[in-house]
Design an enzyme around this catalytic site. Structure first.
Site, PDB file in Angstrom:
ATOM      1  N   SER A  12      50.805  73.814 -33.392  1.00  9.37           N
ATOM      2  CA  SER A  12      50.451  72.351 -33.948  1.00  9.37           C
ATOM      3  C   SER A  12      51.515  71.714 -34.604  1.00  9.37           C
ATOM      4  O   SER A  12      51.902  70.608 -34.547  1.00  9.37           O
ATOM      5  CB  SER A  12      49.268  72.147 -34.572  1.00  9.37           C
ATOM      6  N   ARG A  15      58.807  74.196 -37.589  1.00 11.20           N
ATOM      7  CA  ARG A  15      59.546  74.182 -39.002  1.00 11.20           C
ATOM      8  C   ARG A  15      60.933  74.682 -38.825  1.00 11.20           C
ATOM      9  O   ARG A  15      60.984  75.703 -37.686  1.00 11.20           O
ATOM     10  CB  ARG A  15      59.004  74.939 -40.081  1.00 11.20           C
ATOM     11  N   ASP A 237      55.901  84.316 -31.957  1.00  8.98           N
ATOM     12  CA  ASP A 237      55.509  84.067 -33.232  1.00  8.98           C
ATOM     13  C   ASP A 237      54.687  85.262 -34.100  1.00  8.98           C
ATOM     14  O   ASP A 237      54.882  85.511 -35.416  1.00  8.98           O
ATOM     15  CB  ASP A 237      55.216  82.685 -33.647  1.00  8.98           C
ATOM     16  N   THR A 238      53.795  85.703 -33.352  1.00  8.72           N
ATOM     17  CA  THR A 238      53.057  86.903 -33.788  1.00  8.72           C
ATOM     18  C   THR A 238      53.742  87.892 -34.224  1.00  8.72           C
ATOM     19  O   THR A 238      53.681  88.286 -35.254  1.00  8.72           O
ATOM     20  CB  THR A 238      51.675  87.298 -32.896  1.00  8.72           C
ATOM     21  N   THR A 260      46.660  78.682 -35.618  1.00  7.07           N
ATOM     22  CA  THR A 260      45.735  78.208 -34.564  1.00  7.07           C
ATOM     23  C   THR A 260      45.067  79.399 -34.117  1.00  7.07           C
ATOM     24  O   THR A 260      43.801  79.149 -33.464  1.00  7.07           O
ATOM     25  CB  THR A 260      46.666  77.634 -33.480  1.00  7.07           C
ATOM     26  N   ASN A 297      43.091  88.660 -29.851  1.00  4.97           N
ATOM     27  CA  ASN A 297      43.186  87.248 -30.037  1.00  4.97           C
ATOM     28  C   ASN A 297      41.884  86.670 -30.244  1.00  4.97           C
ATOM     29  O   ASN A 297      40.919  86.800 -29.384  1.00  4.97           O
ATOM     30  CB  ASN A 297      43.538  86.537 -28.744  1.00  4.97           C
ATOM     31  N   GLN A 305      40.606  72.591 -36.159  1.00  8.23           N
ATOM     32  CA  GLN A 305      41.722  71.440 -35.853  1.00  8.23           C
ATOM     33  C   GLN A 305      41.346  70.354 -35.142  1.00  8.23           C
ATOM     34  O   GLN A 305      41.415  69.377 -35.171  1.00  8.23           O
ATOM     35  CB  GLN A 305      42.861  72.154 -35.503  1.00  8.23           C
ATOM     36  N   GLY A 411      49.754  80.718 -42.270  1.00 10.59           N
ATOM     37  CA  GLY A 411      49.252  79.586 -42.706  1.00 10.59           C
ATOM     38  C   GLY A 411      47.676  79.531 -42.850  1.00 10.59           C
ATOM     39  O   GLY A 411      47.279  78.699 -44.034  1.00 10.59           O
TER      40      GLY A 411
HETATM   41  C1  LIG Z   1      48.468  81.900 -26.453  1.00 15.49           C
HETATM   42  C2  LIG Z   1      48.503  82.283 -27.973  1.00 15.49           C
HETATM   43  O1  LIG Z   1      49.647  81.131 -28.507  1.00 15.49           O
HETATM   44  C3  LIG Z   1      49.116  83.836 -28.151  1.00 15.49           C
HETATM   45  O2  LIG Z   1      48.405  84.440 -27.638  1.00 15.49           O
HETATM   46  C4  LIG Z   1      49.287  83.842 -29.625  1.00 15.49           C
HETATM   47  O3  LIG Z   1      49.632  85.267 -29.679  1.00 15.49           O
HETATM   48  C5  LIG Z   1      50.231  83.185 -30.440  1.00 15.49           C
HETATM   49  O4  LIG Z   1      51.405  83.078 -30.081  1.00 15.49           O
HETATM   50  C6  LIG Z   1      49.798  82.610 -31.534  1.00 15.49           C
HETATM   51  O5  LIG Z   1      50.662  81.675 -32.280  1.00 15.49           O
END
Ligand SMILES: C[C@H](O)[C@H](O)[C@@H](O)C(=O)CO
Length: 474
Positions: A12, A15, A237-238, A260, A297, A305, A411
């Site tokens: 979303s 930064r 990012d994860t 998210t 996940n 959101q 976050g």
């Molecule tokens: C698709 C998702 O974004 C992904 O699986 C998750 O790991 C992620 O990157 C969360 O930001």
């Protein structure tokens, strides 16, 4: 300590931060623009690049020669294809686009069953995995796929646009379901059996690899010196967030990277690709260290959101503090949802709103449907807390280990209602923080790559000492 720039793009917002592990400043924030075009859902990748350059310019204007390197991380699975000279051969799809619906079953049949795919890649079956996105491209846009010469994940592409250097970073490659975590290379047999051209998939580099310098044009535009290196940080990012879990050496911390998505899991030295892991929905993604992030996940703040986006679109003014107060006042409401239900994956459409899907789920499960914004939040947060408890119990039985503590980072850990409900529902002590885990993990990998930290654990130790964590007891 030297200063580094972390470019951190979430689903979303994005930064650009400058700093080290003790102190950092967010110099630029922006919405990660995405849009529907003729019924398909895309990232506006050029606008993201433009925002990154705005952020870099602000960073170099303020911190100049103190900055030694730049690293990029983004969400998983999404990619572009380019021709031989690096031009895009299609737009950059958003992983929530519907074109992959139904493809898990079809591709699994084509590749000899789910167990084979899981044993080769360790990746859980999600309709948005790159494997199914490429399968959809093969079906719908075969000419574009034929014209393609390079596969680049979103952070690979952004690093390419900054440096002119094309590489595939490992943590992100591992989210594709076309990567082999046992042999640490692409899953060539699956790539062949899908009929994808092997040459699309390039050299895989580890997190912490120095890619090179900014191109002269970019350096000029953002006011950087030619000494600054672009580093392949943990580009997923994860993986960056997990590198910042404030845990002591020798521990196997249980974490949720909360944003998210809620990514719940542990780090393991080797992938686990047994039937129980597959059936419980665990995935094996590569960690910044090269080990495995064994995680699930779980749909996270996305559902909330989308509700808020709809209410704001209807003209309501949503203030988070007031919404939290209302949520707590509604705590006696007993409804909840199962965030794993596939109906919650897609964005609002005018005829299929997230709030209507929550109503339908409650109706189908003999639960009262929410009657206020606060009750919708209760249904979501309680559903998430229950999903965490279920995933932890599955994880404990799959890996044969009991946990007493849960780190919630990112976050989403600012949501203290969910932190507390997660503690109560799981029976674990929750350590919430750091909020900026993803950017911090990105900085840790850069500091490690440039030799300021001896190990990734040194980075975790510094974060543990210097960043704030709140404790929630069951
Ligand atoms: C698709 C998702 O974004 C992904 O699986 C998750 O790991 C992620 O990157 C969360 O930001």
């Amino acid at each position: 300590m030297k200063k580094h720039i972390a470019i951190d793009l979430g689903a979303s917002n994005g930064r650009v931060l400058v700093g080290d592990l003790g102190e950092f400043e967010v110099v630029h924030r922006f919405v990660t623009q995405n849009d529907q075009i003729l019924g398909e859902f895309y990232w506006n990748i050029q606008s993201l690049f433009a925002e990154i350059k705005v952020g870099l310019k602000k960073a170099f204007t303020k911190y100049g020669s103190e900055i030694t390197s730049i690293g990029i991380d983004t969400w998983g699975v999404d990619y572009v294809l380019t021709d031989a000279k690096g031009s895009l051969v299609s737009l950059c799809y958003h992983y929530r686009d519907s074109r992959t619906d139904g493809l898990i079953e079809q591709v699994s049949k084509q590749l000899g069953g789910k167990m084979r795919i899981y044993e080769r890649t360790g990746i859980a079956f999600q309709p948005f995995n790159t494997l199914y996105q490429l399968a959809a491209m093969q079906r719908d846009r075969p000419e574009a796929l034929r014209a393609a010469r390079h596969y680049l994940s979103v952070p690979d592409l952004l690093a390419y646009w900054l440096t002119g250097i094309m590489k595939n970073e490992r943590t992100h490659a591992s989210t594709t379901q076309l990567y082999d975590p046992m042999n640490r290379t692409w899953a060539w047999d699956l790539i062949d059996d899908m009929g994808f051209d092997r040459s699309l998939f390039g050299d895989i580099v580890d997190s912490g690899t120095v890619l090179g310098s900014l191109t002269t044009d970019v350096a000029h535009e953002v006011g950087a010196s030619s000494e600054v290196s672009v580093i392949a940080s943990a580009a997923h990012d994860t993986a960056s967030a997990v590198a910042a879990v404030p845990a002591a050496a020798g521990q196997t911390p249980l974490y949720i990277s909360s944003g998210t998505w809620s990514l719940l899991g542990v780090e393991l030295p080797e992938p686990r690709t047994d039937q129980a892991s597959m059936e419980s929905g665990f995935t094996n993604e590569v960690a910044a260290s090269g080990g495995i992030r064994f995680l699930k996940n779980i749909m996270g703040m996305w559902i909330q959101q989308e509700c808020v986006r709809y209410w704001e679109g209807e003209g309501q003014e949503i203030h988070w503090k007031e919404l939290d107060e209302e949520t707590l006042q509604c705590a006696a409401y007993r409804g909840y949802i199962d965030p794993a239900d596939a109906r919650f994956l897609k964005p609002n459409t005018y005829d299929n709103l997230m709030t209507d899907r929550i109503d339908a789920w409650c109706r189908e499960h003999d639960l009262p449907k929410p009657s206020s914004n606060g009750e919708y939040m209760v249904a979501i947060y309680r559903g998430l807390a229950k999903a965490y408890a279920k995933a932890i119990s599955d994880l404990e039985s799959v890996i044969g280990k009991k946990f007493t503590a849960l780190h919630i980072i990112g976050g989403g850990c600012k949501n203290e209602i969910l932190d507390q409900w997660a503690a109560s529902e799981t029976g674990l002590t929750v350590y919430a923080g750091p909020v900026e885990a993803t950017a911090l993990g990105n900085l840790v990998v850069q500091a490690w790559a440039t030799g300021e930290l001896e190990s990734l654990q040194d980075g975790r130790d510094r974060i543990k000492r210097e960043q704030k964590v709140k404790i929630f007891r069951p």
